[in-house]
Design an enzyme around this catalytic site. Sequence first.
Site, short mmCIF file in Angstrom:
data_model
loop_
_atom_site.label_atom_id
_atom_site.label_comp_id
_atom_site.label_asym_id
_atom_site.label_seq_id
_atom_site.Cartn_x
_atom_site.Cartn_y
_atom_site.Cartn_z
N LYS A 61 -21.45 -16.74 7.09
CA LYS A 61 -20.67 -15.49 7.06
C LYS A 61 -19.26 -15.63 7.61
O LYS A 61 -18.93 -16.62 8.27
CB LYS A 61 -21.44 -14.39 7.79
CG LYS A 61 -22.58 -13.86 6.90
CD LYS A 61 -23.27 -12.65 7.45
CE LYS A 61 -24.33 -12.19 6.44
NZ LYS A 61 -25.32 -11.32 7.07
N ARG B 130 -32.55 -15.56 8.20
CA ARG B 130 -32.21 -15.46 6.76
C ARG B 130 -31.06 -16.42 6.50
O ARG B 130 -29.95 -16.20 6.98
CB ARG B 130 -31.82 -14.01 6.43
CG ARG B 130 -31.53 -13.79 4.96
CD ARG B 130 -31.15 -12.33 4.72
NE ARG B 130 -30.90 -12.06 3.31
CZ ARG B 130 -29.77 -12.34 2.69
NH1 ARG B 130 -28.76 -12.90 3.34
NH2 ARG B 130 -29.64 -12.06 1.40
N1 HH2 Z 1 -26.96 -10.33 4.84
C1 HH2 Z 1 -26.69 -10.27 3.52
C2 HH2 Z 1 -27.60 -9.68 2.64
N2 HH2 Z 1 -28.79 -9.21 3.07
N3 HH2 Z 1 -30.30 -8.82 4.83
C3 HH2 Z 1 -30.60 -8.86 6.13
N4 HH2 Z 1 -31.76 -8.36 6.57
N5 HH2 Z 1 -29.72 -9.38 7.05
C4 HH2 Z 1 -28.51 -9.90 6.69
O1 HH2 Z 1 -27.75 -10.35 7.58
C5 HH2 Z 1 -28.16 -9.85 5.29
C6 HH2 Z 1 -29.10 -9.29 4.39
C7 HH2 Z 1 -25.39 -10.80 3.00
O2 HH2 Z 1 -25.52 -12.13 2.62
P1 HH2 Z 1 -25.71 -12.65 1.10
O3 HH2 Z 1 -26.98 -12.12 0.52
O4 HH2 Z 1 -25.60 -14.12 1.10
O5 HH2 Z 1 -24.47 -12.09 0.33
P2 HH2 Z 1 -24.22 -10.89 -0.67
O6 HH2 Z 1 -24.49 -9.62 0.07
O7 HH2 Z 1 -22.78 -11.04 -1.06
O8 HH2 Z 1 -25.16 -11.03 -1.84
#
Ligand code: HH2
Length: 298
Positions: A237, A271
Amino acid sequence: MAEGRFAISRKTEVTPFWQTSRRRIDLSNPVLMGVLNITPDSFSDGGRYLGRESAVRRLDELQDEGADIIDIGGESTRPGSEPVSDEEELGRVLPVIEAAVERVDVAISVDTTKATVAQAALAAGAEIVNDISGLRFDSRLAGVAAESGAGLVLMHIRGRPRTMQQDIHYDDLLGEVVGELGESVQRATSAGCRNEQLVVDPGIGFGKTAEQNLALIDQLDRIVQLGYPVLVGPSRKSFIGKTLGLGVDERLEATLAACVVALLRGARVFRVHDVRAARRALDMADAITTRSSGAELS
Ligand code: HH2
C-alpha cells in the site's frame, strides 16, 4: 482464563478459531488471505486476472504458496476508485468463485460491500464476506452474513473510496477506530451474527494518512482488545511508498515488516498479494515468539 479461549497477545483473549459457513479456521498459527482482484483498475494487480485462464492459474498459485483463504474481489476500492454495478461485479467474481470451489481446498472469501453480490457468492461456495465498509454501505449485508453463517470481516473506513483520502481528521485515531469497529460489531450481532463469525480490521489506507497507518499497526493491540481476531491488509500500500519512497512493485520487504509487527501486536489474519514470502516471514516470527517460551534456555 475462560474455557475455549486463549491468550495470543499481551494477555488479550480472543477465540482460537474463526467460524465460516463451511469450516473452522484455526487461528493459533498466522492465517494468510491471498488477494485475487478480478478488476481492470486495482492498484497493484488490476487487469492481470480478468481472463478466466489467468485467474484460475492464480488460484492454484495462491494455494501452492500457502494461502489459507483466497479473497476474490470484483470492485477496486483504491483511493479515487469509482463503484461498479452489482451486475458488473457479479459477472467478474462468480465464474472465478465457481472455479475456485472446484479447484482449491482453501476457504474462499468475497471482497464486497453489496448484499446481492455476497448472497450469490455464498450460494456459489464462498464462505467469508470481506466487507471494507464494516456494514456501513449496504444495510442488508448483515442479514446475509447472519443467515448464511459466513465468516465476516468488518473493516474500518472513513467515507467512501472515491473521496476517503480527502479531509482526513481524527481527534483520537485509535479511540475512534476502535469505537467505530465496535459499532460495526454491534450491527453484525444485532442482525444475528455470532461472535465467532467476526473478524475486525483497522482498514490500512482507508481514510488515513501514512503516519496514521503506521500508528494503527504499532498500536494494533488496542484493536485486539475489542476481543475479536484482527486482520490487517498492509500489502504493497501507498503508506509504504510514502514512508520509504518506493513504487508499488518494490514494497515486498516493507509489507513483510508491517505484517511481522502486526503479528507481534496480536494480528492473526494477513491479507497479502505475496503469499509465499509472507508465509515464511510470519511462520518464522511466530515460531520465535511461541516456541521460545517453552524452550530449555540453560
Ligand atoms: N484492502 C484492499 C481491499 N480489500 N479488505 C480488507 N479486509 N482489508 C484491507 O486492508 C483491504 C481489503 C485494497 O487492496 P487491493 O485489493 O489490492 O486493491 P484494490 O482495492 O485497488 O482492488
